[in-house]
Scaffold this motif. Structure first.
Motif, mmCIF file in Angstrom:
data_model
loop_
_atom_site.group_PDB
_atom_site.id
_atom_site.type_symbol
_atom_site.label_atom_id
_atom_site.label_comp_id
_atom_site.label_asym_id
_atom_site.label_seq_id
_atom_site.Cartn_x
_atom_site.Cartn_y
_atom_site.Cartn_z
ATOM 1 N N ASP A 283 0.856 -1.181 0.000
ATOM 2 C CA ASP A 283 0.000 0.000 0.000
ATOM 3 C C ASP A 283 0.900 1.242 0.000
ATOM 4 O O ASP A 283 1.826 1.355 0.822
ATOM 5 C CB ASP A 283 -0.898 -0.004 1.238
ATOM 6 N N SER A 284 0.628 2.184 -0.903
ATOM 7 C CA SER A 284 1.497 3.352 -1.039
ATOM 8 C C SER A 284 1.490 4.211 0.218
ATOM 9 O O SER A 284 2.533 4.757 0.618
ATOM 10 C CB SER A 284 1.063 4.191 -2.245
ATOM 11 N N GLN A 285 0.323 4.347 0.880
ATOM 12 C CA GLN A 285 0.264 5.144 2.113
ATOM 13 C C GLN A 285 1.176 4.561 3.187
ATOM 14 O O GLN A 285 1.909 5.278 3.869
ATOM 15 C CB GLN A 285 -1.160 5.178 2.660
ATOM 16 N N VAL A 286 1.094 3.230 3.326
ATOM 17 C CA VAL A 286 1.871 2.567 4.370
ATOM 18 C C VAL A 286 3.364 2.693 4.091
ATOM 19 O O VAL A 286 4.153 3.056 4.973
ATOM 20 C CB VAL A 286 1.464 1.081 4.465
ATOM 21 N N LEU A 287 3.779 2.412 2.857
ATOM 22 C CA LEU A 287 5.205 2.483 2.535
ATOM 23 C C LEU A 287 5.728 3.911 2.642
ATOM 24 O O LEU A 287 6.882 4.136 3.047
ATOM 25 C CB LEU A 287 5.430 1.920 1.137
ATOM 26 N N GLN A 288 4.906 4.901 2.310
ATOM 27 C CA GLN A 288 5.326 6.292 2.469
ATOM 28 C C GLN A 288 5.512 6.622 3.945
ATOM 29 O O GLN A 288 6.464 7.303 4.327
ATOM 30 C CB GLN A 288 4.291 7.226 1.836
ATOM 31 N N LEU A 289 4.607 6.109 4.781
ATOM 32 C CA LEU A 289 4.730 6.364 6.215
ATOM 33 C C LEU A 289 6.007 5.733 6.768
ATOM 34 O O LEU A 289 6.709 6.336 7.592
ATOM 35 C CB LEU A 289 3.494 5.814 6.928
ATOM 36 N N LEU A 290 6.334 4.496 6.318
ATOM 37 C CA LEU A 290 7.541 3.822 6.810
ATOM 38 C C LEU A 290 8.799 4.615 6.462
ATOM 39 O O LEU A 290 9.646 4.870 7.323
ATOM 40 C CB LEU A 290 7.632 2.411 6.216
#
Length: 397
Positions: A283-290
């Protein structure tokens, strides 16, 4: 020359008495064989029946009669089909027919009716026996599996009851979790409103020479409280984030994250380098947050360095990608590596570097949600590397 008469090579025919003696010997031999076969049949360690093509009982051993709560004399000559429960008679008829058709050994499960109305679960195994000069017969063995079937049904009932209980518990836990999240978010919103009113009030108060310091401390405490509430809000949102699995180019994610982090890099000598980054299923949101959390963490702990050096590392295995963010910051003691990922966990005093201690806990929570892992490596004053492992086939999230 003297001619001799030809020798006689033909044996003289047996006398009637000799033939009779031979026949009597054969009969005695057959009788002995029949007696032995009957004894072996009756002494068999399982219930056994000999059935005709029509299903008539030609013979039954002691165990077979006892199984049906009867006697060999009472069962011999009867049809076997009426001894079978109506629901199983079609199965028995088919088993008997296939055996006499020469299809080989047949096995089937039927229910038998006892004289007292009790029902037995039986496994029948049938084989064709060919007899010279006599009709073929079907040799049937019966095994009582009633106790096994009852135990199996009990086990199924217990499993179904446990499954229903687990489902009820899951539903209750889900309701409690939703209630907890709702109450937490409402509490955060209300506390934010209170903190905002208190901060606005302090701005209206003109600090006197004597009372200025306490008011300043109060204002700092309110700012820290606001920061804590914002961090809690972000943590709760991460817990309930709706995700979608698709291909995500980490190169694009990194560019977006670096744009967001420009204020932290302003007026500093910061160099960010990266190995070629893969496309992950996630998920792009999750990977951006990481990446945002790891890079922000690296920038925070390199503030004391005249030159901050941050590098993204990539390792690939058969099942996962490992992405690391390496810095030349203050590092940490490796014995405390798990503390960084705990709720409100800090590796350094909060007054030195700020922060609430929730960011890395969010990282670990999100990684585990997709079947991944998160960990850190470092040495005091020698920098640190924070990793996350992302599966090539992630969970549903």
């Amino acid at each position: 020359m003297t001619h001799q008469p030809p020798s006689q090579t033909t044996d003289a025919p047996l006398s009637a008495e000799a033939r009779l003696q031979a026949l009597e010997a054969q009969v005695r031999h057959l009788q002995v064989a029949a007696t032995q076969a009957s004894a072996l049949f009756d002494a068999a360690p399982h219930a056994a029946f000999l059935l005709s093509l029509q299903g008539r009982v030609l013979d039954v051993n002691t165990r077979g009669a006892a199984l049906l709560v009867s006697t060999p004399q009472a069962l011999t000559g009867r049809h076997f089909t009426p001894l079978v429960a109506p629901a199983s008679q079609a199965t028995f008829t088919a088993l008997l027919g296939w055996t006499f058709e020469g299809r080989g050994r047949q096995t089937g499960e039927v229910q038998a009716l006892l004289p007292d109305g009790q029902v037995l679960d039986l496994v029948l195994e049938a084989a064709l026996q060919r007899r010279e000069g006599a009709p073929d017969v079907c040799y049937v063995t019966a095994t009582d599996v009633t106790a096994f079937k009852a135990a199996h049904r009990t086990l199924l009932d217990v499993n179904q009851a446990q499954a229903r209980q687990l489902q009820d518990q899951r539903q209750r836990l889900q309701r409690l979790e939703e209630e907890f999240e709702s109450v937490t978010l409402l509490a955060i919103r209300e506390l934010n409103a209170i903190v905002t009113r208190a901060a606005n009030f302090l701005k209206l108060v003109k600090p006197a020479p004597v009372g200025g310091a306490p008011l300043t401390h109060a204002q700092e405490a309110l700012e820290q409280t606001r920061e804590l509430l914002d961090a809690l809000k972000g943590y709760m949102r991460a817990r309930t984030m709706r995700t979608r699995i698709r291909g995500v180019d980490l190169e694009k994610v990194l560019r977006e994250v670096l744009k967001d982090l420009q204020p932290q890099m302003a007026r500093r000598d910061v160099q960010v380098t990266s190995a070629p980054l893969p496309v992950l299923q996630g998920d792009s949101q999750v990977l951006q947050l990481l990446l945002h959390e790891y890079l922000s963490n690296a920038l925070k702990f390199t503030r004391s360095r005249p030159q901050a050096r941050v590098r993204l590392l990539v390792q690939e295995t058969d099942t996962e990608y490992r992405v690391g963010v390496e810095d030349n910051g203050v590092g940490f003691n490796l014995r405390q590596k798990d503390k960084a990922f705990e709720l409100f966990g800090r590796l350094h005093p909060g007054g030195m570097y700020g922060g609430i201690g929730l960011g890395l806990a969010v990282v670990r929570r999100l990684c585990e949600r997709f079947g991944g892992r998160a960990w850190g490596e470092g040495k005091p004053d020698q920098g640190a590397t924070f990793w996350f492992a992302w599966p090539k086939v992630p969970g549903t999230g």
